[in-house]
Each structure stands twice: as structure tokens, then as C-alpha cells.
Enzyme design. Structure first.
Site, PDB file in Angstrom:
ATOM      1  N   GLY A 106       0.825  -1.192   0.000  1.00  0.00           N
ATOM      2  CA  GLY A 106       0.000   0.000   0.000  1.00  0.00           C
ATOM      3  C   GLY A 106       0.860   1.243   0.000  1.00  0.00           C
ATOM      4  O   GLY A 106       2.003   1.213   0.442  1.00  0.00           O
ATOM      5  N   SER A 107       0.303   2.351  -0.514  1.00  0.00           N
ATOM      6  CA  SER A 107       1.005   3.631  -0.387  1.00  0.00           C
ATOM      7  C   SER A 107       0.807   4.165   1.032  1.00  0.00           C
ATOM      8  O   SER A 107       0.041   3.607   1.813  1.00  0.00           O
ATOM      9  CB  SER A 107       0.463   4.628  -1.416  1.00  0.00           C
ATOM     10  OG  SER A 107       0.804   4.194  -2.710  1.00  0.00           O
ATOM     11  N   GLY A 108       1.518   5.244   1.371  1.00  0.00           N
ATOM     12  CA  GLY A 108       1.400   5.822   2.706  1.00  0.00           C
ATOM     13  C   GLY A 108       2.551   5.439   3.614  1.00  0.00           C
ATOM     14  O   GLY A 108       2.570   5.830   4.783  1.00  0.00           O
ATOM     15  N   HIS A 109       3.508   4.674   3.077  1.00  0.00           N
ATOM     16  CA  HIS A 109       4.666   4.250   3.870  1.00  0.00           C
ATOM     17  C   HIS A 109       5.950   4.879   3.347  1.00  0.00           C
ATOM     18  O   HIS A 109       7.040   4.393   3.658  1.00  0.00           O
ATOM     19  CB  HIS A 109       4.812   2.730   3.823  1.00  0.00           C
ATOM     20  CG  HIS A 109       3.591   1.984   4.222  1.00  0.00           C
ATOM     21  ND1 HIS A 109       2.999   2.135   5.441  1.00  0.00           N
ATOM     22  CD2 HIS A 109       2.827   1.075   3.549  1.00  0.00           C
ATOM     23  CE1 HIS A 109       1.934   1.351   5.518  1.00  0.00           C
ATOM     24  NE2 HIS A 109       1.795   0.702   4.371  1.00  0.00           N
ATOM     25  N   ASP A 157      -1.326  -8.550   0.475  1.00  0.00           N
ATOM     26  CA  ASP A 157      -0.051  -8.479  -0.240  1.00  0.00           C
ATOM     27  C   ASP A 157       0.354  -9.863  -0.731  1.00  0.00           C
ATOM     28  O   ASP A 157       0.784 -10.036  -1.875  1.00  0.00           O
ATOM     29  CB  ASP A 157       1.049  -7.912   0.673  1.00  0.00           C
ATOM     30  CG  ASP A 157       0.837  -6.441   0.993  1.00  0.00           C
ATOM     31  OD1 ASP A 157      -0.218  -6.117   1.563  1.00  0.00           O
ATOM     32  OD2 ASP A 157       1.710  -5.623   0.665  1.00  0.00           O
ATOM     33  N   LYS A 173       5.589  -8.128   2.094  1.00  0.00           N
ATOM     34  CA  LYS A 173       5.331  -8.039   3.528  1.00  0.00           C
ATOM     35  C   LYS A 173       4.158  -8.964   3.863  1.00  0.00           C
ATOM     36  O   LYS A 173       3.188  -9.036   3.113  1.00  0.00           O
ATOM     37  CB  LYS A 173       4.991  -6.598   3.917  1.00  0.00           C
ATOM     38  CG  LYS A 173       6.141  -5.629   3.603  1.00  0.00           C
ATOM     39  CD  LYS A 173       5.901  -4.234   4.139  1.00  0.00           C
ATOM     40  CE  LYS A 173       4.679  -3.556   3.572  1.00  0.00           C
ATOM     41  NZ  LYS A 173       4.690  -3.439   2.102  1.00  0.00           N
ATOM     42  N   HIS A 202      -0.387   0.244   9.459  1.00  0.00           N
ATOM     43  CA  HIS A 202      -1.592   0.763   8.813  1.00  0.00           C
ATOM     44  C   HIS A 202      -2.557   1.284   9.854  1.00  0.00           C
ATOM     45  O   HIS A 202      -3.742   1.399   9.621  1.00  0.00           O
ATOM     46  CB  HIS A 202      -2.310  -0.329   8.008  1.00  0.00           C
ATOM     47  CG  HIS A 202      -1.416  -1.083   7.103  1.00  0.00           C
ATOM     48  ND1 HIS A 202      -0.760  -2.209   7.494  1.00  0.00           N
ATOM     49  CD2 HIS A 202      -1.039  -0.831   5.840  1.00  0.00           C
ATOM     50  CE1 HIS A 202      -0.040  -2.647   6.479  1.00  0.00           C
ATOM     51  NE2 HIS A 202      -0.172  -1.839   5.479  1.00  0.00           N
TER      52      HIS A 202
END
Ligand SMILES: Nc1ncnc2c1ncn2[C@@H]1O[C@H](COP(=O)(O)OP(=O)(O)O)[C@@H](O)[C@H]1O
Ligand SMILES: Nc1ncnc2c1ncn2[C@@H]1O[C@H](COP(=O)(O)OP(=O)(O)O)[C@@H](O)[C@H]1O
Ligand SMILES: [Mg+2]
Ligand SMILES: [Mg+2]
Ligand SMILES: [Mg+2]
Ligand SMILES: [Mg+2]
Lengths: 333, 213, 333, 213
Positions: free
Chosen positions: C54-57, C110, C105, C219
């Protein structure tokens, strides 16, 4: 106040200890008075660069000590200029016989403390010159005031003048490079949230959930105006316009574009800001030749960003590209 | 009637105590138009001075002032460190070797200190800084001296004038220091440095006047 | 919600555009499906590394694309695994004929999306192996559950396996290195504040001003327990103890210590955390041979940190030291 | 009595509408024990499916299912993308070439889809996932088929069983998916994926049963 700290009064020294433990290959930390020098200081016959200022802006300045950038940094209490003895002893520790450049952000306290340190160093026969950065277009400039604050351009001065010193430039030449960077650089910042100085224990200012502050300083000083939160596009336009019009930057200019995070803003947002900035500049025919995106001058955990533009010519660009090896900035080495 | 070295020591201790008590108030004033550290800065400095005073308790008044100034310079930082530091160092320069001060000595010391602040900070009266408090106090001292007033009379007159100078900073628009970034918005607030200067001159009147012999 | 964004639905693509504009020398961005490849991909006869999530990391994973680390990254929606076609096309774009390692991960989404992508790639004759990182000691492990989450160790796998690939290791050898890092690494995280997913518009969880959460996921998934905020020393002890006991790390072990910021925590606090961690490990005779301090796996603007320890031997250490040149991690080049 | 291709298209459109309406509810369920994106994920996927359906409106039912599955796989991400995607792709495999479905065809399709979900996600009944809703639904379909029920009877029985399966996830402790990180704390919440599965089977009963001819 929720922070990853122990006691507020130990914040600065414990962060220094952490830096010393993490980067023994790059830096050495001296305590009481507190200053950081590069591990191989003094470098013989190289002009030494010394900067400093209040803590709470990490990685600036201590994170920029190392090959190709600063020789020493003097960290004050959080948001409070360091004292002359810190700066003086740091100056003495890194003087390699070719003189020392003091890089000072234009705040009354910083200027006076560095001035006293330079007097002390002069008394010991150390040649000291000073550059006072004052790039913040949010502050109206005038002969009768303290003038503009030194913000983002300081990092660029430290990198570029540091490269000049590493190349063997004389003190006057390094000073000339530093002045050129300062004269060709302009910045502006904004905040979405306040920050909390540890020993104060509560936010420096109130910024309601539906307001942001444009033209903020890096110590939580108030800005130009408050307004309702706006899309990144509008925020960037507002800041970039003020910057571009001030120098002014013109069609065909090559620039270094620096998008800086204030400490509490994550990288994903900084890239969105950079994207808007790139589009804005492209629309005006201003070319981004180099860039820097990340949190390099922070205001503790403040959320927000600043934009700095530096007009580049070939010599400045080559100095920017030169190798640098510090905890906070590293390439080519 | 002169000011003794013990009285000078007592003055500095009292000033440290008053700064400590008014820590939060000074911080509040500096939060309004600065960066909210003036209380912490002055308190850190004066607490350090307290620890240094025993080491010079048997020295002359010049040494006491110089030590105070050096300690402030090396512990305060910010704008107030160099300014108050310079004030005391200059006071020490003109009182070197003296074990007691006449009113003329005191006025000379205050004048040297004031000149040091102006030399260091380059502020003019009306810029909304500590200068606006110190200047009327100094002027009052001079005219008291000229009319042959007693030490207590002169010190009390100086304290009154300093207080008025401090209050007069409220409507001013800052032109020096951090408050200047606010431009017009700095009007309506009392300058923190002027406030700590008033405490300085007020505690001088309280402790030196009562102990003057 | 105050963020430096335009519309929530444009966050991922606009951040990608910003990255592409900022780092044209290092990476290329492909849109629809979205993936990032290193500028010189495919590198002939080199094992290619592909990660994603996911994006945001940020900077993970896109910021780790470049020489010595990843060949490609597939960014999903914020906190949502990427889709098989993104991963598959990224895989195809970087395959240089020596096979591709997927670094995944351990989250159900994922794992399944990468699995489908690997099936698609297999169908085209591309040799794909996968390493699933699962280093989070905050999650109780069991054969019957989804197992531990992959967190901090992922960055170390990407760097170290990336160096192995750069050296010409075969796919099986690179996989073996990656597995070794995962098996010898353990992590734990904590949060002082929640984060806000842009399209949700409000914080993922409520964390009152007088509470923090230990054992948090990246998350905003809940952690092991809530407690009153404690000094950094106690927080570090709690996390480090859980990590050290789990592997277990023993007296005399050499480690890489990684202190990671969650996005809203400034560097000054991370150094204080690192200082405590260094003291804790010294007290147990565990040596820190290498370290990394900074915000490398973030959870949007969450304030907090995570600690990762990796047991090092000489080969791993040499691979860690090898040159790397990516937007997010760079040395020796 | 069979299920027409138009009825299948209508089912998928209805499902997309129901997901869109219940977006916030699914997100809330997923915030309680997951990461709060199940509503957004499913909505993104089904909206994408809506745009793809016109392109296969004149194809066979297998093509419609396959397109649906591929679209879900390529737009949803997360856990639900591969799971629902696999479900539809497998349904498409066993209905390839068919322009209408008998009850036996429908049950075979659902069984293949269900098997795909289990193969992909490796969850067992009782793990607190969508499997806990799909399994009783499938079992009901089979026994309805075996007893010779009509299409509407079978579909309605399946919807009822699916609903009970969904509700039965509430007391369970999650062993698969993101909710498993919560351990015991996952008990007491209804599984979001089981809920979106119930919408799937419920809309099938509503649209297919009424249009069955
Ligand atoms: N140039 C100057 N000359 C005289 N006094 C000054 C000057 N600049 C600032 N000051 C005084 O310093 C005070 C602020 O001190 P302090 O808060 O300790 O330092 P800083 O502004 O660096 O945080 C102001 O209120 C003002 O009275
Ligand atoms: N292994 C699995 N097998 C079957 N269903 C699963 C599995 N893991 C998760 N799920 C389902 O997926 C749902 C969560 O989907 P979603 O929120 O879209 O993805 P993510 O968990 O990646 O955020 C859960 O409620 C559960 O029903
Ligand atoms: Mg200050
Ligand atoms: Mg101040
Ligand atoms: Mg998700
Ligand atoms: Mg979810």
C-alpha cells in the site's frame, strides 16, 4: 504533550548522545559547551565552516557536519541560539589555519551570539568571516528592522560553501560563494499545526482544525496570514508566487527547488507539494535543474512545509553536485 | 551613602528569585510576540549566576558584575543572553576594583551597561525592546544624581521611570528582535525584555536602597 | 483532516508524479498500472528485485528503487496492497533474464496479490521467487493464523538482497540472503497518535492525549496494549526487550539497529530513542555494528517509532555497506 | 427455469449499487477489526466492473464472470481483490460458452468460485472470513438442488444461510486476514468480508430469482 523524550531539560543532550552513538564515523560530539565537529577535524589548510542555532530543527545543523559540508555545529537549547562560548570553542576546534566561516541565520540572538564568538576567536588570532542568511520572503524587509529570517537557504549555503571549502577555496572565496547563494535564494514556509517546545509543554500557538498559517517561521513564530486549509495546489501557488516575484526569478532561469518538511509532515505529502511546484515553475518557464525533497529544517513536530528556490549557475550547480557525506545529506561518497 | 558589595550580591539573588517567580509570565509575553522562551532563557541564566556568585563573594564589585555577565552570556543564548551579558560585563568594567559604589559610580555603571546593550543590539528607543525600559531609567538616574539625590531616592526614581518605559512598549510596533516579524501585529503587547529589565531595576531599588548605608 | 494534498483520490498518483519529477536520474514511473522502475531497467543478467505494498509508507517502497536496492516497486492505494497486474507488469519490465525476487510483507492481501502476479509471470516464462517478511514481534505467531506482519526488516531485506543481486548472485542465492535477513531480524512499533487515511477523512483510531499504543502495525492496526505515555527510556526498554527475547539476541551478537520514525515524529526524537536503544543493548552486551536512524517506513503522519534489530554476520554487513543509490537511501555512490 | 445472461448482468449491477450504498458501513466494520478500507476497496472494484460490463454484454455468461473477476483483481487490491476476483474467474471457467444457467450450472459455478476462494486464501470455516458466509450458502444451494427446488427457492435458501453464516462470525476470534492481529480482541465484531459476501448472495436471490424464467 506526547513526545518520545525523557525529561524536557535533557532533550538536547540526549539527542546529541544519540547522534554521537549513531555516527561515530562522521562526527564527534563535545559536551559542556555543546558542539559537534566532523570526525577528522581540524582539516589542515581547509577553510572551516561553523554553523549553529537553536535545537529542534534537526537534521540542521548537526546533521550537516561532515565531509563537504560543515566542520562544526553549535546547538543551542530548543529554539534558542547557542552561546558564544559554544560557537567559539567549536570555531577553535575546527580551525585548520585557513580561517573559519560562520554561517548564521538572521535572528537577533543568533547574530549577536555569533558576533561575540567571532570577537573571541579574533582575539585568539583566528580569521573569522560571517554570512548571515536572510531568505524568508514572508517577512517584510527594511533597513530599520531586524530584517528577514534565515530559513531554507541556510542548508543550501552549508552544502555549496562546504563544497567550495573542500575544493581549497580561500576564506574570502568561500564567503563570496556563500553570499552568492544567499543573495540568489528565497524561501517561504507554512504550517498546518503548531509545535510544542518540550519545556513549554503546550503548543506554541493555537491553530484550529480548520485553519493553516502561511509565512510561518521555523520557531513557531506567526506568519503572514491565517486561512482556511486549501488544496496543495493553491498553497504552493501562493508561496511560490511570493518567492518568484521577490528575487525575481525569470523565464529561462535555472533553479534548485527545495521542498522541506517541517517535521510532522510525511514524505508522501512533500512529493505532492513538489509536483505542484514543478508544474508551477514549468508554467513560468523556470527550469528546475536540481532539487531536494525531504525534512531538512524542521520545527519539532510541526506539520507543514517550506519552499526554497535558488537561482543556479554552472559553478553553483557543480558545487551542489560535489560529494557530501554527513548524517543528514549524502551523495557521491 | 554608598552601595556595598553585599548589597550588590543581595540584588542579584533577589533578581534571580523574581525571574524564577515570573518565569511563566515572561514566557507568556514572549509567546504573544516572540517564541515563548524569554522566561526559560532568563531563568536558566540567573540560576547559573546564583551558582557562580559564591565563587566571587569575596572579590570586588567589578568582578561580581563581570562574572554575572559572563555567566549570562554562556548560559542564556538567544537575544537576551548577549544583551544582559554585555550589560553586566560593561558594568563590571567601570566598577573594577571597587568594594562599594557611590551614586555616581552606580550611574556610571548603568550608563556603561546601557551603552553596551545599544552597541550590541543596535536598537533605538521606540523599537519595542528592553532599551525602551532601560533608557528612561538611566535618564532618571542621571538627573537624580545631578540634583544631588540620595541613593534610595535615585534608585526609586529610576524604577518608576523604567516601569513607565516598559508600559510604553505596549502600543509600539516592534522594529528589532523576533517581534519585528509580526509587523503591525506586534502592537498591543508589552515587550518581554522590557519587562525583565523592569524587574532588574525594581529589584535594585528594593534591595540596594534598603541596604544603602 | 489537514494535509498537504489536493483531492484524496489523487494522492497516490500525484505523489508518484512528484517522485518522477524529482528523481528522473534514478527512477521512471509507469502509470495505469502504477509502478516505479529504476531508470536503467532492465539490468541484463542481474536478478531483479520487485517489492510493493500500500502507499502511505514512503519512502518505502518506491523510494528504494535504484542501484543496489529495488528494480521496481508497485504502489497500491493508500494502505491497500497493489493489484497483480501492477506487480506483474513491473516484474516483466525489470526482468533481465536472471529471474525476479518478489519481496512481500506478510499481509494477506499483499501475499495473495503477489502470488497471482507470480503466477502470471510464471505463465510468461519469468522465473519468480518470493520472500515474505514477517518480523513484527507484536503479533503472536501461530501456524493457524495469518502470522506476523512484515515491517521494518523489509527495508533491510531490500537493501541487503539488493546488494547481493548487484554483485551477480543467482536468484536462489539472492533469495537465500533475503531469507537470512528476514530470519535474523525482529521489529516492534508504537504510536503516539493515529494517522488519517485521506479517503477516510478521520483518524483510523482514537488515541487520547494521555495514551499511547504499543505494538502498533503500520496501517494503524491496533497494537498489543494501550498505556499512559512513558519516558522514551521505558518505551524503548519495553520494545527492545520483546525484540531481543524473541530471536533471541545474545551477548556478543553483532547487530544492525534501525530506529524508524512513523512519519509525524521528528529526527530529534528518533535520536533520543536511538540513544536509549544503544544504552539498552550495551547493557546486554549486544553490539551495534551498523545503524539506521530516520523515517523509512511511515504510516502517513502517525507520530511514533519502530525498532528493528538484525543480527549481522560479516557477509550481511558487507552487503549492507555496499553502495546504494535510491531516492530514499544513498551511500557510496 | 433458468438464469438468463441479462439477469446475471442485472445481478452484478445491483451488487455494485448495494456496495456503493453500504460503503460507509463496510468501512466501519473494517475499521473495527481491520484497516478500514473494505468499503473503498469493494466500491472501487465494483464501479470498475460497471464500466467493463457493456463491453461483454453480448458475450456468454462465462465471459461476463471472467471479465468481472479480472476487473476486481486489477482494481481492488488488498485481500478482497484476489478473493472476489478468483471467485468470479472460477465461476467464469465453469460457465464458459453458456448463455443461460440451470440451477445445476449455478451451483457448479458457486462451488468452483468457493473452491477458488479457499484455494487462494487458505481459510477454513470458523476463521472469521468471507468463507464463513459463503460456505453455508453453498451448502444450502447443494441441498436445494438435490431436493429438486426451483431457482428462486434455492437462491432464497442460500441467501438465508449466508446471512446466518455472516452473523455467526460475530463471536469468532479471527485466525486469517488482518483481524487476526487482534487475537481475542477480534471477537464481538462482524467480519466485513462476510458482510460483502452476504450482499452478493442476497442480491443474487433478489435479482436472479425474480428474473428467472
Ligand atoms: N536588538 C535588540 N536590542 C535590544 N533588545 C533586544 C533586541 N532584540 C531583542 N531584544 C530584546 O530581547 C527580548 C527577547 O529575548 P529572548 O526571548 O530571550 O530572545 P529570543 O528573541 O532570541 O528568543 C525582546 O523582548 C527584546 O526586549
Ligand atoms: N485468508 C482469507 N481467506 C478468506 N477471506 C479472507 C482472508 N483474509 C481476509 N479475508 C477477508 O477479507 C476481508 C478484508 O478485506 P479488505 O479489507 O478489502 O482487505 P485488507 O484486509 O487487505 O484491507 C476480511 O473481512 C475477510 O472476510
Ligand atoms: Mg528564542
Ligand atoms: Mg524569545
Ligand atoms: Mg487494506
Ligand atoms: Mg481492509
Amino acid at each position: 504533550m506526547k513526545k518520545l523524550i525523557n525529561k524536557p531539560e535533557d532533550v538536547v543532550v540526549e539527542a546529541l548522545q544519540g547522534m554521537a552513538a549513531a555516527h561515530p564515523d562522521l562526527i564527534k560530539v563535545h559536551y559542556d559547551p555543546n558542539y559537534i565537529v566532523r570526525a577528522d577535524a581540524p582539516v589542515k589548510n581547509k577553510v572551516a565552516l561553523v554553523s549553529g542555532g537553536g535545537s529542534g530543527h534537526e537534521p540542521m545543523h548537526g546533521g550537516f557536519v561532515g565531509m563537504g559540508m560543515l566542520d562544526a555545529a553549535a546547538p543551542g537549547a530548543v529554539f534558542t541560539s547557542p552561546t558564544p562560548d559554544q560557537i567559539f570553542e567549536a570555531t577553535r576546534a575546527v580551525d585548520g589555519g585557513a580561517g573559519v566561516l560562520h554561517i548564521v541565520k538572521n535572528y537577533t540572538g543568533d547574530v549577536m551570539n555569533f558576533e561575540m564568538a567571532a570577537e573571541l576567536a579574533g582575539g585568539e588570532g583566528i580569521a573569522v568571516q560571517s554570512i548571515i542568511t536572510n531568505d524568508d520572503v514572508a517577512v517584510k524587509d527594511s533597513l530599520y528592522t531586524a530584517g528577514r529570517r534565515g530559513v531554507g537557504v541556510t542548508v543550501l549555503v552549508e552544502k555549496i560553501a562546504g563544497a567550495a571549502a573542500e575544493r581549497g577555496y580561500s576564506l574570502d572565496q568561500v564567503l563570496a560563494v556563500a553570499n552568492k547563494v544567499n543573495e540568489n535564494g528565497r524561501s517561504m514556509g507554512m504550517a498546518l499545526t503548531s509545535c510544542t517546545v518540550p519545556h513549554a509543554g503546550k503548543p506554541t500557538f493555537d491553530l484550529p482544525e480548520d485553519e493553516m498559517e502561511i509565512g510561518i517561521g521555523i520557531h513557531g513564530e506567526s506568519g503572514r496570514k491565517r486561512m482556511k486549509p486549501a488544496p496543495a495546489r493553491e498553497i504552493v501557488e501562493m508561496m511560490a508566487l511570493a518567492i518568484v516575484d521577490d528575487l525575481p526569478f525569470k523565464t529561462g532561469d535555472e533553479t534548485l527547488a527545495f521542498v522541506n518538511g517541517m517535521g510532522g509532515t510525511p514524505l508522501i505529502e512533500l512529493y505532492i507539494v513538489y509536483n505542484e511546484l514543478a508544474k508551477f515553475l514549468q508554467g513560468r518557464g523556470i527550469k528546475i535543474a536540481r532539487n531536494l525533497v525531504g525534512s531538512y529544517i524542521t520545527s519539532l513536530e510541526m506539520a507543514g512545509c517550506s519552499i526554497t528556490l535558488l537561482k543556479l549557475d554552472d559553478p553553483l550547480q557543480a558545487l551542489w553536485d560535489a560529494p557530501v557525506r554527513t548524517p543528514g545529506l549524502r551523495w557521491g561518497a | 551613602m554608598t552601595i556595598s558589595r553585599d548589597a550588590v550580591l543581595k540584588w542579584l539573588e533577589t533578581y534571580a528569585a523574581v525571574i524564577n517567580e515570573n518565569f511563566a509570565y515572561l514566557t507568556q509575553l514572549d509567546s504573544d510576540i516572540g517564541d515563548g522562551d524569554h522566561g526559560a532563557n532568563m531563568n536558566r541564566g540567573m540560576q547559573a549566576v546564583l551558582t557562580a556568585l559564591p565563587g566571587v563573594a569575596d572579590k570586588d564589585i567589578g568582578a561580581v558584575f563581570k562574572t554575572t555577565g559572563m555567566k549570562l552570556v554562556s548560559t542564556v543564548g538567544g537575544a537576551s543572553g548577549p544583551l544582559y551579558g554585555t550589560l553586566f560585563i560593561q558594568m563590571g568594567n567601570v566598577t573594577a576594583g571597587k568594594m562599594e559604589l557611590t551614586l555616581a559610580d552606580w550611574v556610571a555603571a548603568m550608563e556603561a551597561g546601557y551603552d553596551g546593550v545599544v552597541m550590541r543590539g543596535k536598537a533605538a528607543p521606540g523599537d519595542k525592546t528592553m532599551v525602551d525600559a532601560l533608557k528612561p531609567g538611566l535618564d532618571a538616574l542621571k538627573s537624580e544624581r545631578d540634583r544631588g539625590a540620595s541613593v534610595p531616592e535615585a534608585l526609586n526614581a529610576a524604577a518608576d521611570a523604567t516601569k513607565r518605559g516598559m508600559e510604553a512598549t505596549i502600543p509600539l510596533v516592534a522594529r528589532k528582535g523576533r517581534a519585528s516579524y509580526l509587523g503591525e501585529r506586534s502592537a498591543g503587547y508589552q515587550d518581554p525584555g522590557a519587562t525583565s529589565s523592569w524587574y532588574l531595576i525594581k529589584t535594585a531599588a528594593e534591595t540596594l536602597a534598603s541596604q544603602a548605608q
